[in-house]
Design a protein around this motif. Structure first.
Motif, PDB file in Angstrom:
ATOM      1  N   THR A  54       0.839  -1.200   0.000  1.00  0.00           N
ATOM      2  CA  THR A  54       0.000   0.000   0.000  1.00  0.00           C
ATOM      3  C   THR A  54       0.872   1.248   0.000  1.00  0.00           C
ATOM      4  OG1 THR A  54      -1.748  -1.146   1.212  1.00  0.00           O
ATOM      5  CG2 THR A  54      -1.830   1.250   1.199  1.00  0.00           C
ATOM      6  N   PHE A  55       0.650   2.090  -0.991  1.00  0.00           N
ATOM      7  CA  PHE A  55       1.355   3.360  -1.109  1.00  0.00           C
ATOM      8  C   PHE A  55       0.344   4.484  -0.861  1.00  0.00           C
ATOM      9  CE2 PHE A  55       3.951   0.373  -3.317  1.00  0.00           C
ATOM     10  CZ  PHE A  55       5.257   0.838  -3.262  1.00  0.00           C
ATOM     11  N   TYR A  56       0.848   5.637  -0.440  1.00  0.00           N
ATOM     12  CA  TYR A  56      -0.046   6.743  -0.090  1.00  0.00           C
ATOM     13  C   TYR A  56       0.331   8.010  -0.845  1.00  0.00           C
ATOM     14  CZ  TYR A  56      -1.574   3.773   3.746  1.00  0.00           C
ATOM     15  OH  TYR A  56      -2.083   2.734   4.486  1.00  0.00           O
ATOM     16  N   ARG A  57      -0.695   8.739  -1.233  1.00  0.00           N
ATOM     17  CA  ARG A  57      -0.539  10.080  -1.799  1.00  0.00           C
ATOM     18  C   ARG A  57      -1.510  10.983  -1.063  1.00  0.00           C
ATOM     19  NH1 ARG A  57      -3.262  13.168  -5.794  1.00  0.00           N
ATOM     20  NH2 ARG A  57      -1.900  14.759  -6.729  1.00  0.00           N
ATOM     21  N   ASN A  58      -0.993  11.993  -0.393  1.00  0.00           N
ATOM     22  CA  ASN A  58      -1.824  12.897   0.414  1.00  0.00           C
ATOM     23  C   ASN A  58      -2.708  12.126   1.395  1.00  0.00           C
ATOM     24  OD1 ASN A  58      -0.754  15.013  -1.105  1.00  0.00           O
ATOM     25  ND2 ASN A  58      -2.451  15.007  -2.567  1.00  0.00           N
ATOM     26  N   GLY A  59      -2.169  11.048   1.906  1.00  0.00           N
ATOM     27  CA  GLY A  59      -2.908  10.251   2.878  1.00  0.00           C
ATOM     28  C   GLY A  59      -3.900   9.283   2.284  1.00  0.00           C
ATOM     29  N   ASN A  60      -4.011   9.259   0.959  1.00  0.00           N
ATOM     30  CA  ASN A  60      -4.965   8.378   0.286  1.00  0.00           C
ATOM     31  C   ASN A  60      -4.266   7.098  -0.175  1.00  0.00           C
ATOM     32  OD1 ASN A  60      -7.004  10.418   0.450  1.00  0.00           O
ATOM     33  ND2 ASN A  60      -6.047  11.433  -1.301  1.00  0.00           N
ATOM     34  N   PRO A  61      -4.813   5.930   0.181  1.00  0.00           N
ATOM     35  CA  PRO A  61      -4.131   4.675  -0.131  1.00  0.00           C
ATOM     36  C   PRO A  61      -4.297   4.233  -1.585  1.00  0.00           C
ATOM     37  CG  PRO A  61      -6.199   4.231   0.984  1.00  0.00           C
ATOM     38  CD  PRO A  61      -6.049   5.722   0.959  1.00  0.00           C
ATOM     39  N   ASN A  62      -3.240   3.604  -2.094  1.00  0.00           N
ATOM     40  CA  ASN A  62      -3.237   2.996  -3.415  1.00  0.00           C
ATOM     41  C   ASN A  62      -2.650   1.599  -3.234  1.00  0.00           C
ATOM     42  OD1 ASN A  62      -3.098   2.419  -6.172  1.00  0.00           O
ATOM     43  ND2 ASN A  62      -1.167   3.513  -6.450  1.00  0.00           N
ATOM     44  N   ASN A  63      -3.497   0.593  -3.338  1.00  0.00           N
ATOM     45  CA  ASN A  63      -3.059  -0.777  -3.105  1.00  0.00           C
ATOM     46  C   ASN A  63      -2.516  -1.383  -4.390  1.00  0.00           C
ATOM     47  OD1 ASN A  63      -3.969  -1.019  -0.277  1.00  0.00           O
ATOM     48  ND2 ASN A  63      -5.991  -0.738  -1.187  1.00  0.00           N
ATOM     49  N   VAL A  64      -1.250  -1.795  -4.340  1.00  0.00           N
ATOM     50  CA  VAL A  64      -0.570  -2.340  -5.506  1.00  0.00           C
ATOM     51  C   VAL A  64      -0.373  -3.842  -5.308  1.00  0.00           C
ATOM     52  CG1 VAL A  64       1.541  -2.283  -6.884  1.00  0.00           C
ATOM     53  CG2 VAL A  64       0.587  -0.147  -5.956  1.00  0.00           C
ATOM     54  N   VAL A  65      -0.776  -4.618  -6.313  1.00  0.00           N
ATOM     55  CA  VAL A  65      -0.673  -6.073  -6.245  1.00  0.00           C
ATOM     56  C   VAL A  65       0.230  -6.557  -7.374  1.00  0.00           C
ATOM     57  CG1 VAL A  65      -1.934  -8.256  -6.398  1.00  0.00           C
ATOM     58  CG2 VAL A  65      -2.959  -6.288  -5.220  1.00  0.00           C
ATOM     59  N   ARG A  66       1.205  -7.389  -7.027  1.00  0.00           N
ATOM     60  CA  ARG A  66       2.105  -7.970  -8.031  1.00  0.00           C
ATOM     61  C   ARG A  66       1.443  -9.217  -8.595  1.00  0.00           C
ATOM     62  NH1 ARG A  66       6.154 -11.922  -8.043  1.00  0.00           N
ATOM     63  NH2 ARG A  66       7.970 -11.479  -9.373  1.00  0.00           N
TER      64      ARG A  66
END
Length: 211
Positions: free
Chosen positions: A117-129
């Protein structure tokens, strides 16, 4: 009375013969636009060193196949993103164009794992390989989760552990947004950036994600 009426008709005819002019009708013409049909897939992903054979495309105008122009090349020995363009023009100068995207991934096993999980301005972006160098993201724009209908979910590629790229993809949000990224940057395994070319909602800001 008849004399007055005849005189009036004669006057109208005289005026019309001397001042009325015939205007040619406005011409019209139907033009048939070229249609470009790709052979094979619009997005091709290969590994560095593999053989790439361009399947090409076909251009037609009506039922007739016409001359096709191709621009762009692919270096299958160099990781990167390559664009091939196919175009045709009709006799009235109207053109059509289609693009094929060829992604060449490094042949070396990736040493950078971007899953999590990465964050931009506190908003999560879940990345799956999902495979080596192949990932999905569920909030690629890093927007607030308050309006899930505009969140972008797409597939992207780790080109060579320094660059990432999401090819053009359609309907990647509930509202039907189409999107493509620039060639983004992997700053570290915990930090990457990209620009999204989507609707006006997203603009062209550099989007920085941190784990």
């Amino acid at each position: 009375m008849k004399k007055i009426l005849l005189a009036s008709i004669a006057l109208v005819l005289a005026v019309c013969f001397t001042s009325c002019s015939y205007e040619d009708p406005i011409g019209s013409k139907v033009t048939v636009y070229p249609i470009i049909t790709l052979n094979g897939d619009a997005i091709t992903v290969i590994t560095e060193g593999a053989t790439f054979s361009d399947p090409g495309a076909v251009a037609t105008i009506g039922d007739e196949e016409v001359e096709l122009t191709k621009t762009g090349t692919v270096d299958a020995n160099t990781p990167g993103v390559y664009n091939l363009y196919y175009s045709a023009v009709n006799e009235d100068g109207f053109s059509a164009e289609k693009r094929r995207i060829v992604i060449v991934l490094s042949a070396a096993p990736s040493t950078v794992d971007l899953s999590g999980t990465f964050y931009r301005n506190g908003n999560p972006n879940n990345v799956v390989r999902i495979a080596d160098r192949v990932y999905t993201a569920d909030n690629a724009g890093g927007l607030s989760l308050s309006d899930p209908s505009i969140l972008i979910k797409f597939t992207f590629y780790n080109i060579d552990d320094t660059r990432i790229y999401a090819p053009y993809q359609e309907d990647v949000s509930a509202t039907g947004i189409d999107v493509e990224s620039n060639i983004g940057t992997i700053i570290s395994p915990d930090n990457f950036t990209w620009v999204l070319y989507a609707s006006a909602t997203y603009g062209t800001a550099v989007r920085n994600f941190i784990r």
